[in-house]
Motif scaffolding. Structure first.
Motif, mmCIF file in Angstrom:
data_model
loop_
_atom_site.group_PDB
_atom_site.id
_atom_site.type_symbol
_atom_site.label_atom_id
_atom_site.label_comp_id
_atom_site.label_asym_id
_atom_site.label_seq_id
_atom_site.Cartn_x
_atom_site.Cartn_y
_atom_site.Cartn_z
ATOM 1 N N ASN A 223 -3.400 -1.838 2.366
ATOM 2 C CA ASN A 223 -3.416 -2.696 1.461
ATOM 3 C C ASN A 223 -2.187 -2.829 0.850
ATOM 4 O O ASN A 223 -1.947 -3.951 0.533
ATOM 5 C CB ASN A 223 -4.390 -2.052 0.320
ATOM 6 C CG ASN A 223 -4.051 -0.764 -0.397
ATOM 7 O OD1 ASN A 223 -4.092 0.066 0.321
ATOM 8 N ND2 ASN A 223 -4.154 -0.972 -1.623
ATOM 9 N N GLN A 224 -1.185 -1.971 0.912
ATOM 10 C CA GLN A 224 0.151 -2.366 -0.132
ATOM 11 C C GLN A 224 0.885 -3.214 1.036
ATOM 12 O O GLN A 224 1.978 -3.919 0.556
ATOM 13 C CB GLN A 224 1.046 -1.001 0.132
ATOM 14 C CG GLN A 224 0.366 -0.035 -1.210
ATOM 15 C CD GLN A 224 1.017 1.107 -1.577
ATOM 16 O OE1 GLN A 224 1.193 1.829 -0.425
ATOM 17 N NE2 GLN A 224 1.757 1.313 -2.541
ATOM 18 N N LEU A 225 0.523 -3.129 2.468
ATOM 19 C CA LEU A 225 1.328 -4.066 3.202
ATOM 20 C C LEU A 225 0.605 -5.355 3.399
ATOM 21 O O LEU A 225 1.522 -6.260 4.289
ATOM 22 C CB LEU A 225 1.562 -3.301 4.552
ATOM 23 C CG LEU A 225 2.392 -1.913 4.567
ATOM 24 C CD1 LEU A 225 2.382 -1.169 5.935
ATOM 25 C CD2 LEU A 225 3.785 -2.590 4.349
ATOM 26 N N ALA A 226 -0.589 -5.454 3.065
ATOM 27 C CA ALA A 226 -1.095 -6.717 3.326
ATOM 28 C C ALA A 226 -0.520 -7.997 2.452
ATOM 29 O O ALA A 226 -0.512 -7.890 1.184
ATOM 30 C CB ALA A 226 -2.577 -6.631 2.948
ATOM 31 N N ASN B 249 3.205 -6.206 0.156
ATOM 32 C CA ASN B 249 4.729 -6.506 0.685
ATOM 33 C C ASN B 249 4.918 -5.784 2.177
ATOM 34 O O ASN B 249 4.720 -4.651 2.298
ATOM 35 C CB ASN B 249 5.403 -5.974 -0.160
ATOM 36 C CG ASN B 249 6.972 -6.192 -0.002
ATOM 37 O OD1 ASN B 249 7.338 -6.623 0.917
ATOM 38 N ND2 ASN B 249 7.830 -5.817 -0.816
ATOM 39 N N ALA B 250 4.897 -6.924 3.013
ATOM 40 C CA ALA B 250 5.154 -6.312 4.529
ATOM 41 C C ALA B 250 6.229 -5.586 4.742
ATOM 42 O O ALA B 250 6.824 -4.905 5.695
ATOM 43 C CB ALA B 250 4.965 -7.523 5.453
ATOM 44 N N ASN B 251 7.308 -5.833 3.734
ATOM 45 C CA ASN B 251 8.511 -5.117 4.245
ATOM 46 C C ASN B 251 8.766 -3.872 3.406
ATOM 47 O O ASN B 251 10.010 -3.066 3.222
ATOM 48 C CB ASN B 251 9.661 -6.048 3.368
ATOM 49 C CG ASN B 251 9.821 -7.550 4.205
ATOM 50 O OD1 ASN B 251 9.667 -7.482 5.280
ATOM 51 N ND2 ASN B 251 9.912 -8.469 3.455
ATOM 52 N N LEU B 252 7.687 -3.265 2.921
ATOM 53 C CA LEU B 252 7.754 -1.910 2.415
ATOM 54 C C LEU B 252 8.092 -0.895 3.644
ATOM 55 O O LEU B 252 7.651 -0.937 4.645
ATOM 56 C CB LEU B 252 6.504 -1.485 1.659
ATOM 57 C CG LEU B 252 6.136 -2.227 0.380
ATOM 58 C CD1 LEU B 252 4.807 -1.788 -0.154
ATOM 59 C CD2 LEU B 252 7.031 -2.292 -0.611
ATOM 60 N N SER C 230 1.459 -13.145 9.778
ATOM 61 C CA SER C 230 3.090 -13.512 9.915
ATOM 62 C C SER C 230 3.608 -13.059 11.138
ATOM 63 O O SER C 230 4.932 -13.144 11.337
ATOM 64 C CB SER C 230 3.731 -13.015 8.798
ATOM 65 O OG SER C 230 3.903 -11.225 8.452
ATOM 66 N N GLY C 231 2.762 -12.181 11.837
ATOM 67 C CA GLY C 231 3.353 -11.498 13.016
ATOM 68 C C GLY C 231 3.452 -9.865 12.946
ATOM 69 O O GLY C 231 2.836 -9.316 12.166
#
Length: 895
Positions: free
Chosen positions: A637-640, A655-658, A597-598
């Protein structure tokens, strides 16, 4: 017969067996006070009673903080009483059996000569500041074979079934032999392998620090146990060799081979431990292996490892087959007064077969889905660790330490799962292979410039690479609508995963001693981490082609960078008996991720306080408080943000917004050892509250689960209390234990958020004989309760009985028996019960190196053990198949 009735019968037989001892072992009690020649009470003075005849043993006590003592003597014996204290002249008195005097006042005269403090050799216990020294011969009866059996007889010392040692309720974190770490400092290898007859003294050192320069400024919470060997065991190879086998010609018969060899001299120490067995014997624990991983400075917080350590240390009796191979080698050498070198190598290979039957209830708010699941697995785990350490002290004001460690491991699992639900029946085969490798190293430099200024520099570096690959094979499609599976006769889903981590951590700390009561410590440091996380899922079709799932939001390629720069200032002071250390740490965090996603960047600056307070009432009573405000940042892995298949019924999406979790953590601990009233009391209260929380948001469809972590401001609060109280009554030791926890949190399930409470309580009582002439016997009763309220209200309780007996039945013949029984009750409606009995009889002539034993494990050949558990949305009843009856004849030869 209920478990409570079995306990009553067990206690009845216990009391009945001890009646003869009560009848023929009458005692009288003398008490008194010991003061110095200037009328000050003397704490920790030794009072030792030597019997005139050989039929009775030596008695001893140490005085409490008021100088008081109380001593039980045989009623028909004359005693020579020796009163001693470091720095004072010894006093000796004779007490005859017909003496009517039962209260004594002793006054010790201070030594005139200014000599160094000398520990009197025959004193059973010496307490000196942070060190307790036990003289071994005062506590043994000659039947102890290993260090573990000996430690269990020392006042205030406990050894659990995993080989973990606690002293006055505090866990031993460093195990030393002759002042040097034993295989990295773990306890299990030491207590289960070092022969009991090789020990001379045991030293327990609180606030241990291996860097002598920092003893005055360090607030180490480490508790070390140092083993002092007998003189005739030094410069000499000692240990034992053991071999055992099951009678019969069955190709699958049980066997055991074990050796433990040691060589200690003032400059060179060598140890070797080897083990080969298929009886479920566990050589080391998870905590030991965590310590073996080492490779990181104790001044810098350790990072999590990618290696699945648990597979090498789990309870190997909870399987139907176990083949274990283990070898460990430890070498250390002091080349000169300035340079020393140590290294150890460990190899472990474990092959297990398991079978577990589970009945699950999946809660979907108002609906419930039931699943009967049978798991059969074959698991092979191989681990190799090599560690070397170099210590260099060019002078008394400089210390250098360098440590390097290599680690390789592989974990192969083939598992079949038969899942039967309300809707269908599915057979899964899971094939997993995880190859891990790592290199860890650290450098420390400690320098003392003068009496006021000391500095520490610590640098950690850690590189890890892991390839945990999986393949799921089933007879019908699963996760339909979520996974784009093409119709086929056999469905094979393959997952490739790569994880690469590299960390560099640096700390520089300055210790400034203003005076004896005020210190200022300042810190500057940086923690840097990079990670690369790759996943790829695909379907392998029977026609030889494959279908990639990347077009359907599966597959991840995440580059992760996390940097934590910080400055810290700490003020330490002492006011009377109170020590305080107040700290403030300014952290600047920078998180950078780059995925499909960037790129995403985030930075945050936080001021985090810390507090440590200790109040020392006296040498035997203390109260401590710790508090800190801390942050946790999400892992890669939590951000993937793409989907990842984790099991046959679980899909995970990061969740990339963590951002970060923030929590308060506090502990309050009280400890007291009363030598006059003969009791110990330890209690701890823990508090943990998350202000910002990362918790999985769950969607359940039947048994299929979809998890995604979210960050909320919902608080999560966890209180826990643990305590123990031990009391000597006559010749018995009675111990009460208690553990209570309360956990409140919010869980979102199928878009509905509920408040959950998970509470647990456990209380227990233990009785143990504490007299050399009596059999070694202990029996315990533990009652546990658990409650869960949220989507549903559930409760369970467990009743556990444990007992151990060791008795000399004839000269040179000894008998051992252990029994464990547990009853589990779920919501007052369902219950299950299991028990395990192990027994052995052995023979060894006095001063003979040969030892013979016939042992039977799982005497009644029970097939399964049962338990209940509940998570946020799953209630489970599990039946685990265990190893069958094992009958072994063992020969041991002691060098």
């Amino acid at each position: 017969m209920t478990l409570q009735n079995k306990l009553v019968r067990l206690l009845y037989h216990f009391v009945f067996c001890l009646i003869p001892f009560f009848c023929f072992s009458q005692t009288r009690t003398i008490s008194g006070i010991i003061t110095s020649d200037d009328s000050n009470v003397l704490e920790n003075a030794n009072v030792i009673a030597f019997p005139k005849s050989k039929k009775n043993g030596t008695k001893f006590v140490i005085t409490d903080n008021k100088g008081r003592f109380k001593l039980e003597l045989e009623i028909d014996e004359d005693y020579q009483i020796t009163i001693s204290h470091i720095g004072f002249n010894e006093q000796i008195v004779l007490i005859e059996s017909n003496s009517k005097l039962d209260y004594y006042q002793f006054k010790l005269v201070r030594k005139e000569e200014n000599l160094k403090e000398i520990i009197i050799q025959h004193n059973p216990i010496i307490i000196k500041k942070d060190t307790i020294t036990y003289s071994i011969k005062s506590f043994t009866n000659g039947r102890e074979r290993k260090m573990k059996e000996l430690l269990e007889k020392l006042p205030g010392v406990e050894v659990d079934k995993n080989g973990e040692v606690t002293v006055q309720g505090k866990k031993v974190t460093q195990m030393l032999v002759e002042g040097k770490p034993f295989f990295g400092g773990g306890s299990k290898l030491a207590v289960e392998n070092i022969p009991a007859d090789a020990l001379d003294k045991i030293e327990v050192i609180d606030h241990f620090n291996q860097v002598g320069l920092l003893k005055q400024v360090s607030d180490s919470d480490e508790l070390a146990m140092n083993v002092k060997l007998k003189e005739d065991k030094k410069k000499f190879v000692f240990g034992d060799v053991e071999a055992g086998a099951e009678a019969g010609n069955d190709d699958n018969k049980f066997y055991l081979g074990h050796t433990a060899l040691f060589y200690y001299s003032p400059k060179t120490n060598i140890s070797f431990i080897g083990d080969l067995n298929n009886v479920g014997k566990r050589v080391f624990t998870y905590q030991d292996l965590s310590r073996f991983q080492g490779g990181s400075s104790s001044f810098i917080e350790k990072r999590k490892s990618l290696t699945n350590l648990f597979s090498f240390t789990r309870a190997n009796n909870d399987v139907i087959l176990n083949n274990s191979q283990f070898a460990a080698f430890n070498f250390s050498n002091t080349f000169s007064s300035k340079v020393s070198f140590s290294c150890f190598g460990i190899f472990s290979k474990i092959l297990t077969k398991s079978k577990i039957e589970t009945y699950n209830e999946y809660l979907e708010n108002s609906n419930v889905t039931f699943e009967n699941k049978t798991q059969k697995g074959n698991n092979e785990s191989i681990l190799g660790i090599y560690n070397l350490k170099l210590d260099y002290a060019p002078n008394k004001k400089n210390n250098w330490f360098y440590n390097l460690q290599f680690q390789l491991s592989t974990n192969d699992l083939v598992e079949t799962i038969n899942s039967i639900t309300n809707a269908n029946s599915t057979l899964f085969e899971t094939i997993q292979n995880a190859d891990n490798s790592s290199i860890k190293q650290y450098l420390e430099w400690h320098k003392k410039y003068n009496t006021s200024h000391t500095t520490t520099l610590a640098i950690n570096q850690q590189y890890e690479y892991a390839t945990p690959n999986s393949n799921w094979i089933t007879d019908q499609p699963f996760f339909e609508g979520s996974i784009p599976i093409e119709k086929d006769s056999i469905y094979s889903i393959k997952q490739l995963k790569r994880v690469q981590n590299n960390n560099i951590d640096v700390l520089f700390k300055h210790y400034w001693i203003l005076n004896d009561f005020n210190h200022i410590y300042s810190s500057i440091g940086n923690n840097f981490e990079t990670s690369h996380f790759l996943t790829d899922e695909m379907q392998n079709l029977t026609n030889g082609t494959s279908k990639d799932f990347s077009q359907n939001s599966f597959g991840n390629d995440v580059k992760y960078k996390m940097n934590d720069s910080y400055l810290g200032i700490e003020y330490k002071n002492k006011i009377g008996k109170l020590k305080n250390r107040i700290g403030l740490f300014l952290h600047h965090y920078q998180l950078n991720t780059n995925q499909f996603s960037g790129e995403s960047q985030y930075s945050q600056t936080k001021l985090l306080p810390q507090l440590n307070s200790d109040y020392q009432f006296n040498n035997s009573e203390s109260l401590s408080l710790t508090y800190k405000l801390a942050n946790n940042f999400p892992t890669v892995n939590q951000l993937a943000e793409q989907y990842t298949l984790q099991s046959y019924n679980l899909i995970y999406r990061g969740n990339a917004n963590l951002r970060y979790e923030q929590y308060h953590f506090a502990t309050l601990r009280y400890s007291k050892m009363d030598n006059y009233r003969k009791f110990t009391l330890d209690a701890g209260l823990n508090f943990n509250q998350k202000i910002k929380t990362i918790r999985n948001e769950v969607v359940i469809d039947g048994i299929n689960q979809y998890n995604t972590p979210i960050l909320t401001n919902n608080p999560e609060t966890n209180y826990s209390f643990n305590g123990s109280f031990g009391k000597d009554i006559y010749r018995l030791n009675i111990k009460l234990i208690s553990n209570i926890s309360w956990f409140n949190y919010l869980q979102t399930l199928n878009e509905i958020t509920t408040s959950n409470n998970r509470n647990n309580q456990k209380v227990g009582i233990w009785f143990k004989t504490a007299y050399k002439k009596w059999p070694d016997f202990k029996v315990g009763y533990t009652k546990g309760f658990g409650q869960f309220s949220g989507l549903t209200n559930s409760s369970f309780n467990t009743t556990t009985i444990n007992s151990d007996l060791a008795i000399q039945v004839f000269p040179s013949w000894n008998f051992r028996l252990s029994y464990e029984a547990q009853e589990n009750i779920y919501s007052s409606q369902q219950s299950n019960f299991y028990n395990v009995t192990n027994t052995a009889i052995n023979y060894q002539k006095k001063n003979n190196p040969f030892f013979f034993e016939l042992s039977i494990n799982n005497f009644f050949n029970n097939k399964t053990k049962n338990e209940y558990s509940f998570l946020d949305y799953v209630i489970s009843e599990r039946n685990t198949y265990i190893m069958p009856r094992v009958i072994l004849f063992t020969i041991n030869y002691k060098l």
